[in-house]
Design a protein around this motif. Structure first.
Motif, PDB file in Angstrom:
ATOM      1  N   LEU A   1      60.841 -52.755  79.327  1.00 17.81           N
ATOM      2  CA  LEU A   1      60.125 -51.476  79.237  1.00 17.81           C
ATOM      3  C   LEU A   1      60.127 -50.736  80.572  1.00 17.81           C
ATOM      4  N   THR A   2      60.033 -51.482  81.671  1.00 18.04           N
ATOM      5  CA  THR A   2      60.060 -50.854  82.991  1.00 18.04           C
ATOM      6  C   THR A   2      61.416 -50.220  83.256  1.00 18.04           C
ATOM      7  N   ARG A   3      62.473 -50.931  82.935  1.00 19.37           N
ATOM      8  CA  ARG A   3      63.821 -50.378  83.131  1.00 19.37           C
ATOM      9  C   ARG A   3      64.076 -49.196  82.201  1.00 19.37           C
ATOM     10  N   THR A   4      63.602 -49.310  80.956  1.00 17.83           N
ATOM     11  CA  THR A   4      63.776 -48.198  80.013  1.00 17.83           C
ATOM     12  C   THR A   4      63.028 -46.966  80.500  1.00 17.83           C
ATOM     13  N   THR A   5      61.834 -47.151  81.036  1.00 16.81           N
ATOM     14  CA  THR A   5      61.062 -46.030  81.574  1.00 16.81           C
ATOM     15  C   THR A   5      61.798 -45.375  82.742  1.00 16.81           C
ATOM     16  N   ALA A   6      62.392 -46.184  83.614  1.00 16.12           N
ATOM     17  CA  ALA A   6      63.121 -45.638  84.764  1.00 16.12           C
ATOM     18  C   ALA A   6      64.346 -44.850  84.309  1.00 16.12           C
ATOM     19  N   VAL A   7      65.071 -45.375  83.325  1.00 21.97           N
ATOM     20  CA  VAL A   7      66.264 -44.672  82.829  1.00 21.97           C
ATOM     21  C   VAL A   7      65.871 -43.368  82.145  1.00 21.97           C
ATOM     22  N   LEU A   8      64.809 -43.403  81.344  1.00 23.08           N
ATOM     23  CA  LEU A   8      64.354 -42.187  80.671  1.00 23.08           C
ATOM     24  C   LEU A   8      63.815 -41.159  81.667  1.00 23.08           C
ATOM     25  N   ALA A   9      63.145 -41.631  82.713  1.00 26.06           N
ATOM     26  CA  ALA A   9      62.652 -40.704  83.744  1.00 26.06           C
ATOM     27  C   ALA A   9      63.817 -40.033  84.457  1.00 26.06           C
ATOM     28  N   PHE A  10      64.868 -40.802  84.743  1.00 21.98           N
ATOM     29  CA  PHE A  10      66.052 -40.222  85.370  1.00 21.98           C
ATOM     30  C   PHE A  10      66.694 -39.182  84.452  1.00 21.98           C
ATOM     31  N   GLY A  11      66.786 -39.491  83.159  1.00 23.99           N
ATOM     32  CA  GLY A  11      67.328 -38.524  82.197  1.00 23.99           C
ATOM     33  C   GLY A  11      66.467 -37.281  82.089  1.00 23.99           C
ATOM     34  N   PHE A  12      65.138 -37.467  82.160  1.00 25.86           N
ATOM     35  CA  PHE A  12      64.226 -36.331  82.107  1.00 25.86           C
ATOM     36  C   PHE A  12      64.452 -35.396  83.291  1.00 25.86           C
TER      37      PHE A  12
END
Length: 129
Positions: free
Chosen positions: A48-59
């Motif tokens: 979940l932490t890695r997914t949040t970081a990837v989604l934040a980068f995409g955002f």
């Protein structure tokens, strides 16, 4: 192109919100943290932490792309000096910029005097016919 980026941006936002809400609360500020939930293993927390970081980068990437697209056709403009002046109609003279001795109203008054049109002295009552 802009519509596609907006749709991707909104999908990233919805997924990011869901991912953040699924994460385990560590502060316990509301007294609800702790306990064994269905997302209690350490491996799931890393995912979940890695997914949040990837989604934040995409955002951030889609936000920058949208702001760049929005400002692509924007031309610099000035409130004081218009960027594109139209040609004056025949028989009229363009208004000169105000000189150091007077303001905008003085230059408009001089322009009216040059066109042989006296400036109105004040408000005038309507005349009946």
């Amino acid at each position: 192109m802009q519509t596609v980026i907006i749709v991707v941006h909104l999908m990233i936002v919805a997924t990011l919100i869901a991912t953040v809400l699924l994460q385990k609360s560590e502060g316990g500020g509301l007294g609800m943290g702790g306990g064994a939930g269905f997302m209690s293993s350490r491996g799931t927390a890393n995912l979940l932490t890695r997914t949040t970081a990837v989604l934040a980068f995409g955002f951030f990437l889609t936000s920058l792309a949208l702001s760049w697209i929005a400002s692509y056709d924007r031309r610099p403009s000035s409130v004081i000096v218009p960027s594109s002046q139209s040609q004056p109609a025949s028989g009229t003279t363009p208004v000169a910029p105000p000189s150091s001795g007077g303001g905008l109203l003085d230059s408009l008054k001089k322009s009216d005097e040059q066109q042989n049109q006296p400036a109105p002295s004040g408000p005038q009552a309507p005349q009946s016919q």
